[in-house]
Design an enzyme around this catalytic site. Structure first.
Site, PDB file in Angstrom:
ATOM      1  CE  LYS A  57      37.180  31.919  41.615  1.00 50.65           C
ATOM      2  NZ  LYS A  57      38.218  31.189  42.364  1.00 50.65           N
ATOM      3  CB  SER A 306      38.643  37.837  36.626  1.00 50.18           C
ATOM      4  OG  SER A 306      38.420  38.876  37.566  1.00 50.18           O
TER       5      SER A 306
END
Length: 410
Positions: A57, A306
């Site tokens: 992110k 991720s």
């Protein structure tokens, strides 16, 4: 600086990567030998859990922040998030000297609030549910003239996430398939744009929890049906973004769904085999390979792990459940005569066969067995399922009545 772009291109992604410099880690792409043997595919893992905030992110957050005007940077930014996006915005905002406000739901665990504050952000807790929090964040942005850093539905954010695709092809240029976890779509939109622009033959496939199939629903024109919580909380998004959907329709080849059991199993495999800590969302790509082996057999497959921000208590539970599922920890209910030495006989059998007794509870009173009989619940650790079967056979051959993993104590 260009704070507004109306589409996403590979040039935008390349510009983001150049601008990052050393502020974002070029995370490793590793060949997973054992997972490749298990799945029948050549598995490569892109470890975004190796970023400073343990999540991809921060790529999108940083690219958005760098593309603000000087006036916007001076006024500051706001983001609605209780997780990885909050930490990415907070960390890079603080590093760049940009005032950062993070809106979090009222019930957000204290550790998430304190972690975000420690990274330099001002945290405001508003709204019972996240959609309420997001609405309040928009109001605060308007009232205080702050710039909103959206977690996914923003082209600068997508471009930042797309740098993962450029790094991946630099490390493994001949990959056949890239599997990407999908929530709001920012990650897969960026990666798909990068990869398809360089090599259109590479398939980019999204993976979602069955309980939150935002992109799958949008692609198949299905209505949202609430199905409870998910281990993949990082991609538990009700609706795909408008901008991200437009990009996904252009570049994404398919969307696969995985169950909670499959996500949990994939988490366990990454932990025990690859020795990498990942969150539920990060395990979804491996879960897809496990669920659809025929789709990936013999192909070179890249998995985007991720992030690695997972609650430690949940992590411990998953590890123990994994041992139970693999037959390495088992609970036995053993009926035995209520005479001195009966429990010692059982212990000797298990010990002589190399088993390890973790826990024992002996029951005389609260049982439906006859008065001269009793039972013990024994939690047993073994090397593998075959080792357990050997011990079980020995116990039964000695005349003991054994129930495996009983659901009740009596």
């Amino acid at each position: 600086m260009n704070d507004q772009i109306n589409q996403l291109s590979v040039e935008d992604i390349k510009s983001a990567l150049d601008a990052f410099g050393g502020s974002i880690k070029h995370t490793p792409t590793t060949y997973a030998i054992t997972l490749s043997k298990i799945t029948g595919a050549e598995i490569y893992i892109k470890n975004e859990n190796a970023q400073f905030t343990s999540s991809f992110k921060e790529r999108g957050a940083l690219n958005k922040l760098m593309n603000l005007t000087d006036e916007q940077k001076k006024r500051g930014v706001i983001a609605a998030s209780a997780g990885n996006h909050a930490q990415g915005v907070a960390f890079h905002g603080s590093r760049l000297g940009i005032p950062t406000t993070i809106a979090m739901p009222l019930g957000t665990p204290f550790v998430k609030v304190s972690n975000t504050e420690e990274l330099g952000a001002k945290v405001v807790q508003v709204g019972e549910r996240f959609d309420e929090t997001a609405e309040e964040a928009m109001k605060m942005a308007e009232e205080q003239n702050l710039t909103v850093v959206h977690p996914f539905d923003d082209y600068h954010v997508m471009a930042g996430q797309g740098t993962i695709g450029l790094e991946l092809l630099e490390d493994v240029s001949d990959v056949d398939v890239v599997l990407v976890p999908v929530g709001g779509g920012g990650l897969i939109a960026g990666i798909a744009t990068a990869i398809k622009s360089i090599n259109s033959k590479i398939k980019v496939i999204g993976v979602q929890s069955e309980r939150f199939p935002s992109l799958y629903r949008a692609m198949n024109d299905e209505e949202y049906v609430p199905q409870g919580s998910t281990l993949a909380e990082g991609i538990a998004v009700k609706n795909i973004g408008e901008k991200t959907l437009e990009v996904c329709k252009k570049y994404v080849d398919d969307v696969l769904l995985v169950s909670e059991e499959e996500i949990e199993k994939a988490l366990g495999l990454l932990l025990t085999i690859e020795k990498t800590v990942c969150e539920g969302a990060g395990a979804c790509p491996l879960a897809a390979v496990i669920r659809y082996p025929e789709v990936f057999k013999g192909k070179k497959v890249a998995l985007i792990v991720s992030g690695g921000n997972i609650d430690t208590r949940l992590l411990a539970s998953i590890l123990m459940r994994s041992l139970v599922r693999d037959g390495r920890i088992t609970r036995l209910k053993i009926e035995l005569p209520d005479i001195p030495g009966a429990l010692s006989i059982i212990s000797s059998i298990i010990g002589n066969k190399g088993g390890n007794i973790i826990d024992v509870s002996h029951h005389r009173l609260f049982t439906e067995l006859p008065a001269k009989e009793t039972y013990s619940n024994i939690t047993l650790e073994t090397r593998d399922s075959q080792h357990f079967e050997d011990i079980l056979e020995e116990l039964r051959s000695e005349g003991f009545v054994v129930t495996v993993n009983p659901n009740i104590d009596m």
